[in-house]
Enzyme design. Structure first.
Site, mmCIF file in Angstrom:
data_model
loop_
_atom_site.group_PDB
_atom_site.id
_atom_site.type_symbol
_atom_site.label_atom_id
_atom_site.label_comp_id
_atom_site.label_asym_id
_atom_site.label_seq_id
_atom_site.Cartn_x
_atom_site.Cartn_y
_atom_site.Cartn_z
ATOM 1 N N GLU A 1 0.756 -1.210 0.194
ATOM 2 C CA GLU A 1 0.026 0.305 0.042
ATOM 3 C C GLU A 1 1.041 1.324 -0.314
ATOM 4 O OE1 GLU A 1 -2.676 -0.341 3.061
ATOM 5 O OE2 GLU A 1 -3.267 -1.961 2.173
ATOM 6 N N HIS B 1 -8.428 1.027 1.155
ATOM 7 C CA HIS B 1 -8.040 1.217 3.076
ATOM 8 C C HIS B 1 -8.982 2.239 3.900
ATOM 9 C CE1 HIS B 1 -4.826 -0.333 5.572
ATOM 10 N NE2 HIS B 1 -6.047 -0.548 7.005
#
Length: 525
Positions: A260, A278
């Site tokens: 990420e 997220h």
């Protein structure tokens, strides 16, 4: 005044709470690693979200750091072993965003069941593909939870409200807890074979990494739908793409990815795949909750000694701390005593409590004993890194709690194992506050363990105390207190002598040469 750095963007209420609790605070989000290293030495606490990376070199520069507080659940961005070795408490806020994350998992489950993202895109593109999007009901379907902790149990509650059947794989889930939740505890293979929907709620560890591997994805019920709002790395993303394309998996929704920010992924563009960036904790309520929680926890630790939601030491509430403080002082001195006398010969240690001590939280008492003992190895040891150092050196640590009532209203006993056998010391509290040694290697002796002391083992004989006093006087060492004990008349005796100055090696050698002396050791508390 303790000083805290907030190095990530956080709700302003966090800084307000720090200041209201007498903690100085600086808000400096967006620091580079080098900028953080340059200033971290000024701070007692570091409050972070997910952006700040607390690496070993950052910790090395954090010369005054006592606590790291993560506003959120995951602490992948903190090197916990390195923090433990430095004696820094690491806290998180596991409950501040639990409901938010659980609700996001439920939302993604609905999105998969009714193909909502694809239907929205199609409709807004001017199409009216009513027959294309044939979804499934959640009612009567089986939801498989991988992880039934705090968030998983909230998801289970919501799913039961939707009239789903819930099965769970979680090695830490007890049968009684499963009954309380109204769910069925099963093996991982059984969950994979039975579940219509699978949602993951487990931390990323060596045991859980790729728990949905290519092999395990092949074991799933054909047409299953998978949701992950927990941690990236729990699913083999390449294998998931293949399973979606083959139809083994009917749909998958991921809020987290192995890397990420996920600017690219093999899953992007795969039919049946839904992605969010997220967002599990991304609600107004959750952001406020975790900010408030981390500020309260860190303030409590820095100002009152309370430890809440720590990942590398036992929890200790601010209410418990005052009650435990004299016991921890006693425990640390007993650990220090055996550490100074037995030192690196120790291979195991047992901490026993009885009487009033047995009614208290034993973990902080054990931590204090280990802190005292491990100062043999390091002069920067504390309750946080002491268990880490003990484990690193292969020490066997045992805790024993006795319900029995002994001669003292409260008692802490520390027994160390060496190659020569076991040796034990014990202490109590006078007036519920003053630590006092009462037993030393099987000999009754009452002494305060304070300042500079001399430990002597000798044959009990007339005139010995006089000779000892004379030698100390001639060496210019003034005696504060003199504490004696013996096994029996004429047998082995112990003296603990409190003195007003440091005992030099030549004085130790002179005392060791006195007739009948078996051992002399200087002590410091």
């Amino acid at each position: 005044m303790p000083k805290v750095l907030i190095s990530d963007s956080m709700d302003p209420k966090a800084a307000e709470i720090f200041r209201a609790n007498g903690v100085d605070v600086d808000e400096k989000p967006g620091l580079s690693k080098d900028e953080l290293k340059a200033i971290i030495g000024e701070y007692d606490g570091l409050a972070i979200r997910s952006a700040t990376k607390v690496t070993p070199d950052v910790l090395e520069a954090a010369t005054n750091l006592k606590v790291i507080g993560r506003a959120g659940i995951g602490v992948d961005n903190v090197d916990i072993p390195a923090a433990s070795a430095k004696g820094v408490v690491v806290m998180n806020t596991p409950f501040g965003n639990s409901i938010t994350t659980a609700e996001h998992a439920i939302a993604l489950m609905f999105a998969l069941a009714r193909e909502l993202p694809a239907a929205d895109a199609s409709t807004q593109a001017g199409k009216w593909e009513k027959n294309r999007f044939m979804g499934v009901e959640l009612t009567s379907k089986t939801l498989g939870l991988i992880g039934a902790g705090n968030i998983g149990s909230i998801v289970a509650e919501r799913a039961l409200g939707l009239r789903m059947k819930v099965v769970a794989y979680d090695p830490f889930l007890t049968p009684d807890r499963a009954v309380d939740l109204g769910i069925e505890k099963v093996s991982l293979d059984e969950l994979l074979a039975r579940a219509d929907f699978i949602t993951l709620h487990t931390p990323l560890t060596d045991q859980t990494r790729n728990i949905l591997s290519r092999e395990n994805l092949a074991k799933t019920k054909r047409g299953v739908r998978i949701i992950n709002c927990a941690r990236g790395g729990l699913i083999d993303e390449e294998a998931l793409k293949d399973a979606l394309e083959s139809g083994q998996i009917a749909g998958a929704a991921l809020d987290v990815f192995s890397e990420e920010p996920a600017k690219q992924s093999p899953l992007f563009g795969t039919p049946g795949f839904v992605a969010t960036p997220h967002l599990g904790a991304s609600t107004t309520e959750a952001q406020v909750n975790v900010a408030i929680q981390v500020a309260e926890q860190m303030s409590e630790y820095l100002t009152r000694g309370g430890v809440t939601n720590a990942l590398n030491m036992p929890s200790l509430s601010a209410e418990e701390a005052p009650k435990l403080r004299p016991y921890m002082e006693l425990a640390e001195k007993l650990g220090s005593l055996v550490g100074q006398l037995e030192g690196r010969r120790v291979t195991g240690i047992a901490i026993e409590v009885e009487g009033a001590a047995a009614t208290l939280n034993q973990k902080p008492i054990t931590g204090a004993v280990l802190a005292g003992l491990m100062r043999t190895y390091s002069d920067t040891v504390n309750m946080v890194n002491a268990p880490f150092l003990a484990k690193e050196r292969g020490l066997d640590v045992r805790e024993v709690r006795h319900d029995r009532e002994g001669d003292y209203h409260t008692l802490v006993r520390v027994t160390v194992t060496t190659n020569d056998g076991e040796r034990s010391v014990a202490g109590t509290l006078f007036g519920n506050s003053a630590p006092r040694l009462i037993d030393m290697f099987g000999i009754k002796v009452e002494a305060e363990l304070e300042g500079e002391m001399i430990y002597l083992v000798n044959e009990d004989s007339p005139g010995f105390i006089g000779r000892l006093g004379t030698e100390l006087g001639e060496a210019g060492v003034n005696i504060g207190t003199f504490n004696l004990g013996r096994r029996a008349a004429g047998e082995e005796a112990v003296a603990l002598v409190s003195v007003d100055s440091h005992v030099e090696q030549d004085v130790v050698e002179t005392l060791a040469s006195l007739p009948g002396v078996k051992r002399v050791a200087p002590l410091h508390f």
